[in-house]
Design an enzyme around this catalytic site. Structure first.
Site, PDB file in Angstrom:
ATOM      1  N   HIS A  49       0.840  -1.207   0.000  1.00  7.13           N
ATOM      2  CA  HIS A  49       0.000   0.000   0.000  1.00  7.13           C
ATOM      3  C   HIS A  49       0.877   1.260   0.000  1.00  7.13           C
ATOM      4  O   HIS A  49       0.598   2.228  -0.702  1.00  7.13           O
ATOM      5  CB  HIS A  49      -0.890   0.028   1.247  1.00  7.13           C
ATOM      6  CG  HIS A  49      -1.856  -1.115   1.356  1.00  7.13           C
ATOM      7  ND1 HIS A  49      -1.733  -2.089   2.308  1.00  7.13           N
ATOM      8  CD2 HIS A  49      -2.960  -1.447   0.635  1.00  7.13           C
ATOM      9  CE1 HIS A  49      -2.728  -2.965   2.193  1.00  7.13           C
ATOM     10  NE2 HIS A  49      -3.482  -2.609   1.172  1.00  7.13           N
TER      11      HIS A  49
ATOM     12  N   GLU B 159      -0.524  -4.215  -9.093  1.00  6.58           N
ATOM     13  CA  GLU B 159      -0.558  -5.310 -10.080  1.00  6.58           C
ATOM     14  C   GLU B 159      -0.782  -6.677  -9.454  1.00  6.58           C
ATOM     15  O   GLU B 159      -1.071  -7.625 -10.158  1.00  6.58           O
ATOM     16  CB  GLU B 159       0.768  -5.357 -10.848  1.00  6.58           C
ATOM     17  CG  GLU B 159       0.845  -4.381 -11.966  1.00  6.58           C
ATOM     18  CD  GLU B 159       2.147  -4.505 -12.735  1.00  6.58           C
ATOM     19  OE1 GLU B 159       2.958  -5.401 -12.437  1.00  6.58           O
ATOM     20  OE2 GLU B 159       2.345  -3.672 -13.629  1.00  6.58           O
TER      21      GLU B 159
END
Ligand code: AMP
Length: 270
Positions: free
Chosen positions: A33, A144
């Site tokens: 994150h 991703e």
């Protein structure tokens, strides 16, 4: 750092903000994150991070219930990374209107996680649509690791809004396991097995660098991995990056895997 708990305060706080970068999360933050936050801070003038465990994207009640939470630690991480705004809405702030037309994933896209987690991406697109409508970011930063999620969100959001999706590399631990909030639910042995699974994907990529994958190879590999690492695999497939069609060659393609390890579902792609 401004902590925002409802839509009225959100509208007020964002009134004069331009060039806003948005990082949607479900909390229990880790360096994956943080990498999205860093990218947003680099490209955008201001950055907003949301923490919201979206109930509509969980196809399994237990998975929703046991999703890890630690708001205090999340706020520490966000503060340390100099995030401008944190948005922590309640369910009623997000689901404050009913849709006339239900969001649907088209039949071509009913593959990988869309096939194995019924209504999961419908829930993801619904919540992203609601977020983008109120936050109006110029850029949205996504990882991703959740490749199919980026693929579907990009298609849906970019044809409807001006916001652009920026895809960010998967952050892994020192033994190649992608960081994930769900890793917290695993034992030491599970983690070790999960690391091995990720390393197997890397090996496959090397093994088939120049030659085509033989028919049934991945089916057999799936069975072997299940046995070796005590996991239950939903899918192990090679797919093209551009359109997620099935592929036989590594070029412009990736291996995608989803598996259950001790009642926790993990995904990876390489
Ligand atoms: P989550 O909180 O798991 O819903 O993830 C929020 C965002 O962080 C999504 O865009 C994820 O793809 C991204 N993300 C999660 N784990 C990683 C990771 N290991 N590396 C990069 N991005 C990640």
């Amino acid at each position: 750092m401004k902590i925002i708990l409802n839509n009225t305060d959100l509208n007020k706080a964002l009134e004069n903000i331009k060039l806003l970068g948005f990082v949607p999360t479900m909390g229990f933050l880790h360096n994956g994150h943080v990498s999205l936050i860093k990218k947003s801070k680099k490209i955008c003038k201001k950055t907003i991070v949301s923490i919201f465990i979206n109930p509509t994207q969980f196809n399994n009640k237990n998975d929703f219930k046991k999703y890890p939470k630690n708001l205090n630690n999340d706020l520490k991480i966000l503060k340390k990374n100099k995030v401008d705004f944190v948005y922590i809405p309640k369910v009623k702030d997000i689901y404050n209107f009913k849709r006339k037309v239900k969001i649907k994933i088209n039949s071509n896209d009913q593959i990988l996680c869309a096939k194995f987690r019924k209504n999961h991406f419908e829930g993801v697109l619904d919540v992203m649509d609601r977020f983008v409508k109120i936050i109006k970011p110029i850029k949205i930063f996504m990882g991703e690791k959740d490749f199919q999620q980026i693929y579907l969100v990009k298609k849906f959001i970019e044809q409807k809004y001006k916001s652009k999706i920026i895809s960010c590399k998967t952050i892994r631990d020192e033994e190649n396991l992608p960081l994930s909030s769900r890793n917290f639910l695993l034992s030491k042995t599970d983690i070790s097995n999960a690391r091995n699974v990720s390393q197997e994907l890397i090996k496959l990529k090397r093994q088939f660098k120049i030659k085509k994958i033989p028919k049934n190879f991945l089916l057999n590999k799936k069975k072997n991995l299940e046995k070796e690492f005590k996991i239950k695999i939903d899918y192990l497939e090679l797919r093209k990056l551009k359109n997620l069609y099935n592929s036989k060659k590594i070029l412009n393609s990736r291996f995608f895997i989803a598996y259950h390890i001790n009642h926790v579902r993990l995904i990876d792609n390489f």
